[in-house]
Design a protein around this motif. Sequence first.
Motif, PDB file in Angstrom:
ATOM      1  N   SER A  54       0.851  -1.182   0.000  1.00 44.93           N
ATOM      2  CA  SER A  54       0.000   0.000   0.000  1.00 44.93           C
ATOM      3  C   SER A  54       0.884   1.228   0.000  1.00 44.93           C
ATOM      4  CB  SER A  54      -0.924  -0.015   1.220  1.00 44.93           C
ATOM      5  OG  SER A  54      -0.170   0.076   2.405  1.00 44.93           O
ATOM      6  N   PRO A  57       2.464   3.311   3.752  1.00 51.41           N
ATOM      7  CA  PRO A  57       3.715   3.027   4.453  1.00 51.41           C
ATOM      8  C   PRO A  57       4.959   3.264   3.601  1.00 51.41           C
ATOM      9  CG  PRO A  57       2.130   1.268   4.815  1.00 51.41           C
ATOM     10  CD  PRO A  57       1.549   2.175   3.777  1.00 51.41           C
ATOM     11  N   ALA A  60       5.548   7.027   3.260  1.00 52.81           N
ATOM     12  CA  ALA A  60       6.081   7.589   4.502  1.00 52.81           C
ATOM     13  C   ALA A  60       7.562   7.240   4.645  1.00 52.81           C
ATOM     14  CB  ALA A  60       5.286   7.064   5.694  1.00 52.81           C
ATOM     15  N   MET A  61       7.923   5.987   4.362  1.00 57.30           N
ATOM     16  CA  MET A  61       9.322   5.566   4.445  1.00 57.30           C
ATOM     17  C   MET A  61      10.171   6.338   3.441  1.00 57.30           C
ATOM     18  SD  MET A  61      10.988   1.734   4.008  1.00 57.30           S
ATOM     19  CE  MET A  61       9.816   0.946   5.088  1.00 57.30           C
TER      20      MET A  61
END
Length: 121
Positions: A54, A57, A60-61
């Motif tokens: 998705s 995550p 964001a990483m």
Amino acid sequence: MSVFAASPSWLRVGIHAVRTATTVSALTLLVGYGAMSSVATPPPADPARRIDMSSGPLDAMMRENRCSFTGFDRDVIPSTAIIRTPDGATELVSFDRGWSVFLGEAAGDLVAVCLGPSRAG
């Protein structure tokens, strides 16, 4: 005298035929090379879709570690990498491990290279 009168027209026809055949051959080769290059080059795969994760995550990483799917300028050396392990996990690893994955020396897929977290407070 009729043989000499006919020669120039046959000569013109011959030259025209050779020129037409050369043009057709050149165009055929050009189209053939173009077709071979488009068949031989696989379409680019979107790395974000290929990892089946998705986007939340991973995004964001990517943001936290200043990552790029396509790499950086030659004078910029990444410090970390994101890889996808054979079991499907996505991990932030050292650049050396990511490079080993890229070279095929370690299992997995290289997803992105990263500069690391921003040092600015």
